[in-house]
Structure formats: C-alpha cells, structure tokens
Write an enzyme that holds these catalytic residues in place. Structure first.
Site, PDB file in Angstrom:
ATOM      1  N   LYS A  39       0.845  -1.207   0.000  1.00  0.00           N
ATOM      2  CA  LYS A  39       0.000   0.000   0.000  1.00  0.00           C
ATOM      3  C   LYS A  39       0.881   1.258   0.000  1.00  0.00           C
ATOM      4  O   LYS A  39       2.072   1.176   0.309  1.00  0.00           O
ATOM      5  CB  LYS A  39      -0.929  -0.024   1.207  1.00  0.00           C
ATOM      6  CG  LYS A  39      -0.216  -0.054   2.554  1.00  0.00           C
ATOM      7  CD  LYS A  39      -1.184  -0.395   3.693  1.00  0.00           C
ATOM      8  CE  LYS A  39      -0.480  -0.426   5.034  1.00  0.00           C
ATOM      9  NZ  LYS A  39      -1.325  -1.001   6.089  1.00  0.00           N
ATOM     10  N   ARG A 135     -10.837  -0.735  14.760  1.00  0.00           N
ATOM     11  CA  ARG A 135     -10.833   0.054  13.533  1.00  0.00           C
ATOM     12  C   ARG A 135     -11.971  -0.384  12.612  1.00  0.00           C
ATOM     13  O   ARG A 135     -12.928   0.333  12.428  1.00  0.00           O
ATOM     14  CB  ARG A 135      -9.454  -0.071  12.866  1.00  0.00           C
ATOM     15  CG  ARG A 135      -9.213   0.906  11.756  1.00  0.00           C
ATOM     16  CD  ARG A 135      -7.731   1.005  11.377  1.00  0.00           C
ATOM     17  NE  ARG A 135      -7.166  -0.218  10.818  1.00  0.00           N
ATOM     18  CZ  ARG A 135      -5.908  -0.327  10.390  1.00  0.00           C
ATOM     19  NH1 ARG A 135      -5.089   0.714  10.456  1.00  0.00           N
ATOM     20  NH2 ARG A 135      -5.456  -1.461   9.897  1.00  0.00           N
ATOM     21  N   HIS A 167      -6.339  -7.830  12.697  1.00  0.00           N
ATOM     22  CA  HIS A 167      -5.124  -7.012  12.727  1.00  0.00           C
ATOM     23  C   HIS A 167      -4.715  -6.734  14.168  1.00  0.00           C
ATOM     24  O   HIS A 167      -5.536  -6.339  14.989  1.00  0.00           O
ATOM     25  CB  HIS A 167      -5.390  -5.693  11.984  1.00  0.00           C
ATOM     26  CG  HIS A 167      -4.143  -4.920  11.663  1.00  0.00           C
ATOM     27  ND1 HIS A 167      -3.014  -5.497  11.112  1.00  0.00           N
ATOM     28  CD2 HIS A 167      -3.845  -3.601  11.786  1.00  0.00           C
ATOM     29  CE1 HIS A 167      -2.081  -4.559  10.929  1.00  0.00           C
ATOM     30  NE2 HIS A 167      -2.559  -3.409  11.337  1.00  0.00           N
ATOM     31  N   ARG A 226       1.134 -10.924   6.621  1.00  0.00           N
ATOM     32  CA  ARG A 226       0.999  -9.646   5.908  1.00  0.00           C
ATOM     33  C   ARG A 226       2.182  -8.762   6.283  1.00  0.00           C
ATOM     34  O   ARG A 226       2.106  -7.905   7.142  1.00  0.00           O
ATOM     35  CB  ARG A 226      -0.323  -8.962   6.268  1.00  0.00           C
ATOM     36  CG  ARG A 226      -1.571  -9.782   5.919  1.00  0.00           C
ATOM     37  CD  ARG A 226      -2.847  -8.971   6.107  1.00  0.00           C
ATOM     38  NE  ARG A 226      -2.937  -8.329   7.391  1.00  0.00           N
ATOM     39  CZ  ARG A 226      -3.552  -8.839   8.463  1.00  0.00           C
ATOM     40  NH1 ARG A 226      -4.147 -10.029   8.398  1.00  0.00           N
ATOM     41  NH2 ARG A 226      -3.582  -8.169   9.597  1.00  0.00           N
ATOM     42  N   TYR A 270      14.892  30.980   8.300  1.00  0.00           N
ATOM     43  CA  TYR A 270      13.660  31.643   8.744  1.00  0.00           C
ATOM     44  C   TYR A 270      13.567  31.684  10.270  1.00  0.00           C
ATOM     45  O   TYR A 270      13.942  30.725  10.949  1.00  0.00           O
ATOM     46  CB  TYR A 270      12.440  30.877   8.228  1.00  0.00           C
ATOM     47  CG  TYR A 270      12.214  30.976   6.748  1.00  0.00           C
ATOM     48  CD1 TYR A 270      11.938  32.196   6.127  1.00  0.00           C
ATOM     49  CD2 TYR A 270      12.243  29.827   5.956  1.00  0.00           C
ATOM     50  CE1 TYR A 270      11.707  32.273   4.769  1.00  0.00           C
ATOM     51  CE2 TYR A 270      12.011  29.893   4.593  1.00  0.00           C
ATOM     52  CZ  TYR A 270      11.749  31.122   4.001  1.00  0.00           C
ATOM     53  OH  TYR A 270      11.512  31.189   2.656  1.00  0.00           O
ATOM     54  N   CYS A 317      13.788  24.565   5.363  1.00  0.00           N
ATOM     55  CA  CYS A 317      12.919  25.330   4.450  1.00  0.00           C
ATOM     56  C   CYS A 317      12.188  24.357   3.521  1.00  0.00           C
ATOM     57  O   CYS A 317      12.361  23.155   3.609  1.00  0.00           O
ATOM     58  CB  CYS A 317      13.740  26.305   3.624  1.00  0.00           C
ATOM     59  SG  CYS A 317      14.856  27.334   4.590  1.00  0.00           S
ATOM     60  N   ASP A 319      12.618  23.820   0.310  1.00  0.00           N
ATOM     61  CA  ASP A 319      13.454  23.157  -0.696  1.00  0.00           C
ATOM     62  C   ASP A 319      14.922  23.054  -0.306  1.00  0.00           C
ATOM     63  O   ASP A 319      15.713  22.502  -1.063  1.00  0.00           O
ATOM     64  CB  ASP A 319      13.398  23.935  -2.020  1.00  0.00           C
ATOM     65  CG  ASP A 319      11.996  24.380  -2.346  1.00  0.00           C
ATOM     66  OD1 ASP A 319      11.109  23.513  -2.364  1.00  0.00           O
ATOM     67  OD2 ASP A 319      11.787  25.593  -2.546  1.00  0.00           O
TER      68      ASP A 319
HETATM   69  C1  LIG Z   1      -0.593  -1.895   6.906  1.00  0.00           C
HETATM   70  C2  LIG Z   1      -1.164  -3.190   7.322  1.00  0.00           C
HETATM   71  C3  LIG Z   1      -0.324  -4.304   7.470  1.00  0.00           C
HETATM   72  C4  LIG Z   1       1.185  -4.220   7.411  1.00  0.00           C
HETATM   73  O1  LIG Z   1       1.675  -3.713   8.613  1.00  0.00           O
HETATM   74  P1  LIG Z   1       3.246  -3.735   8.928  1.00  0.00           P
HETATM   75  O2  LIG Z   1       3.340  -3.296  10.329  1.00  0.00           O
HETATM   76  O3  LIG Z   1       3.857  -2.747   7.972  1.00  0.00           O
HETATM   77  O4  LIG Z   1       3.710  -5.099   8.677  1.00  0.00           O
HETATM   78  C5  LIG Z   1      -0.911  -5.522   7.722  1.00  0.00           C
HETATM   79  N1  LIG Z   1      -2.254  -5.637   7.848  1.00  0.00           N
HETATM   80  C6  LIG Z   1      -3.088  -4.578   7.755  1.00  0.00           C
HETATM   81  C7  LIG Z   1      -4.558  -4.767   7.927  1.00  0.00           C
HETATM   82  C8  LIG Z   1      -2.569  -3.315   7.505  1.00  0.00           C
HETATM   83  O5  LIG Z   1      -3.392  -2.269   7.426  1.00  0.00           O
END
Ligand SMILES: *Cc1c(COP(=O)(O)O)cnc(C)c1O
Length: 377
Positions: A39, A135, A167, A226, A270, A317, A319
C-alpha cells in the site's frame, strides 16, 4: 537530458529487498506464505519496481493494498497475483473489484450485501474481524457469535468468502500486558476459525500476522503473513530489534549547493532560530520539507557528509536546509546522505522518526513525489 536530476533522490536497493524477503520466508513456517503489503506506493518505495521484483523474482503470490486504485495498479504489474484490498471500497465500484479479480476486505454484513447488489458478477472477499484494533471488522463477544455472523455472510449470493483476518494493535510491544492483549486477539480469531471447522466450514485462509507478528510471535496457523515494514527493512517499533539481516531498502541523498563561512552573530534561516556563536562553516543542502524531509527536524536532524554527522542549523525550508560543516572538508556539488550509510556512519528512517516523535513508516511514506526513485541492484 540526464537520467534524473541530482538534487534530492531516493535510492532503492532491489537486492536488499530480495534479501529481506528471503529472511521473512525463513521466519515463516511451511504453512504460511507472505502477503506483501505494498500500500501507499509500497511504503514510498515505488510500487512498480517493488511489485515486479516481489512477483517475478521472489515468487510472491499474495499482495495487499489499501484501496481499489492501488489494487488496479498492482494488477498491472502482477497479472496472476491474489490482491487483497484491506480498506474500504465504495460499493458502487463492486463491478471493478470483480473485473480486475481483486479480493475485497468485508467489514460487516451490511457492506457484504451492498457490494453484491452493485454488480452482476461474483465478488471475492476476506472477512475482517475486529479482535481489538478497534478500527474495522465484525465485532463480537464470543467466537461462536462471530462464526455465526460469518456463516450468515457466507450465504450471500455471488459472494465468495475465501479468508478471515484480523489485525494486531500492539504486537510490536514486549510489555506483559500488551503480549496478553495480542494473545487474546490471536485466540479469538483462531477459536472463531475452529468453530467454523466444527460446523464443517473450511475457509482457505485465516491470517493475523503483520510484520511484528511475523518477527515476534510467528504462528503456523496464520496462512499468510501480511509483511509490510520489515520487507522494507524498518522496525515495527524502534525499541525492539528485528531479525538479523533485515536492512533498509531506501536511502535518500541530496547535494551541497553552497558553502560559506559565517561570523559570530550571523543568523541562519527563517525565524532566526539559530545564531552563530563563533566563526563557522555552513553548507546549504538541496532538500526541504516539500521533499518529505520534515520541518520538525529543524536544528535536530543530522546529515552525513563524507561519512561524518553534520547538524542541521536553523529551520528546514521548503526546498533547502543548512548544516554545520565546520569539521568537514566539503564543496558545492558533493553528495550527502539524509537516510542511509556513508562510510562507517548510518542514519535510518527509524532514527529520524524517533527524533521528532513518529515512526519510520511515516518517514518513508512521506518522501514526496518530487523525489525521484532510483533503483539499484
Ligand atoms: C498496513 C497493514 C499491514 C502491514 O503492517 P506492517 O506493520 O507494515 O507489517 C498488515 N495488515 C493490515 C490490515 C494493515 O493495514
């Protein structure tokens, strides 16, 4: 035309990505395959090259993204891969989900029904269970009740349920309280799966390991891991070590545009937040917050010049920024390292993140579009 503008650029080591993936494969048991989380443009590394390497060279078959646009992009690089959308897709795009053979995360009965109402074709999905992240996902007091809702969703016409997943919220912590919390999350989804099996239902996938799960509590019951941040060689949490050999894939470099001597009393940048208290040599570097090098690093960050750490002086800054090079021999045109290794010194995205109170994830995702990604072996 030069191949890319040597102003501020990110070097992405495809070789290191491959080595990281090999290490993750070895962490996983035989029953677990990597689902590469790509992602946010592969955490800022550039999804085209990352996906092609993972798919063509590393043999990765499963990918996860946050939304439909990313899924369609990844489909272009990985024609036969399984691609899971972890986040929300508006139901009116259900047809595109099936057209590109994408798997959608389903978070409720209502959402499942809306999806199938919006397309004549079959929708493939994995059902998300909220076991403690708070979530998205089905939320129940017991695995029995959770399994009941899953079974009911499975009766939806034109919906193919191919997985359940959850998750972890704190798998990157080693405090006993947090470990117990993750234990409960893991037990809930595994028990839910067992209830389904007892009812004669065999869903091909159950997955709950993210990077932290993969590193610290690898479980063969999770058919997919994942893996996100560890693939890119960063820490889920800076305070816990990651397995040996996992190293950052991204380095960020820029050049020195100007070197000058300033006198005691001269101000830099700045807001006049920095005033020289002695004669100093100051260099200007061609990078700023519009490149994703945060302004929060003003007077805090360090940059490597010929293998030596040089402090940022005054505000970053848009850039450009200024560093103290009093102790280094340097000239306009020299290459400097914002993230990466130069000689014996290294600065990681995790280190920068720690300086201003965020995580390495945000640092690499935040390297802006203006910074070209250069891919190295
Ligand atoms: C982003 C995400 C992951 C990956 O998480 P990491 O900590 O980068 O391994 C896995 N599962 C879900 C649902 C996520 O949103």
């Amino acid at each position: 035309m030069k191949p890319y503008l040597k102003r501020a650029w990110a070097e992405i080591s495809i070789g290191q990505l491959r080595r990281n993936v090999e290490i993750i494969k070895n962490l996983n048991s035989e029953s677990t395959e990597i689902m590469a989380v790509v992602k946010a443009d592969a955490y800022g590394h550039g999804d085209e090259h990352i996906c092609r390497c993972l798919y063509e060279e590393c043999g990765i078959k499963y990918f996860a993204v946050s939304n439909l646009d990313e899924a369609i992009t990844v489909r272009g690089y990985c024609p036969e891969a399984e691609i899971l959308i972890l986040g929300y897709t508006p139901p009116e795009y259900a047809h595109e989900i099936s057209q590109y053979n994408i798997i959608q995360g389903v978070v409720s009965t209502e959402y499942a029904h809306k999806l199938v109402q919006n397309t004549p074709s079959e929708i493939r999905c994995h059902i998300k269970i909220d076991t403690g992240m708070g979530r998205i996902g089905l939320k129940h007091d017991t695995p029995e009740l959770c399994a009941e809702e899953i079974e009911s969703i499975m009766k939806t016409e034109k919906l193919s349920v191919e997985g359940i997943y959850t998750h972890f919220a704190v798998a990157d912590s080693d405090s006993p309280d947090n470990i117990a919390y993750t234990d409960r999350q893991e037990k809930f989804i595994c028990d839910t799966y067992d209830v389904l099996v007892k009812h004669g239902i065999h869903i091909p996938h159950i997955h709950f390991m993210n990077s932290a799960g993969t590193c610290y509590r690898n479980n063969p019951k999770s058919t997919l891991s994942r893996a996100g941040i560890i693939m890119y060689g960063l820490h889920p949490d800076i305070s816990l070590d990651i397995p040996d050999g996992l190293k950052p894939v991204m380095s960020v470099k820029a050049v020195i545009s100007h070197v000058k001597t300033v006198q005691k009393g001269d101000c830099i940048s700045y807001g006049r937040t920095f005033t020289a208290d002695k004669e100093m040599k100051i260099a200007t570097v061609t990078v700023g917050y519009a490149d994703g090098y945060s302004r929060l690093l003003s007077s805090k960050g360090e940059i490597l010049v010929h293998g030596k750490r040089c402090k940022i002086v005054g505000r970053v800054c848009m850039d450009q920024l200024m560093i103290d090079v009093s102790d280094v021999e340097t000239h306009s045109g020299d290459i400097v390292t914002l993230i990466g290794t130069d000689g014996n010194e290294s600065i990681t995205a995790d280190e920068l993140a720690n300086l201003y109170g965020t995580i390495g994830y945000e640092v690499v995702c935040g390297i802006s579009k203006r910074v070209p990604r250069i891919y190295t072996k």
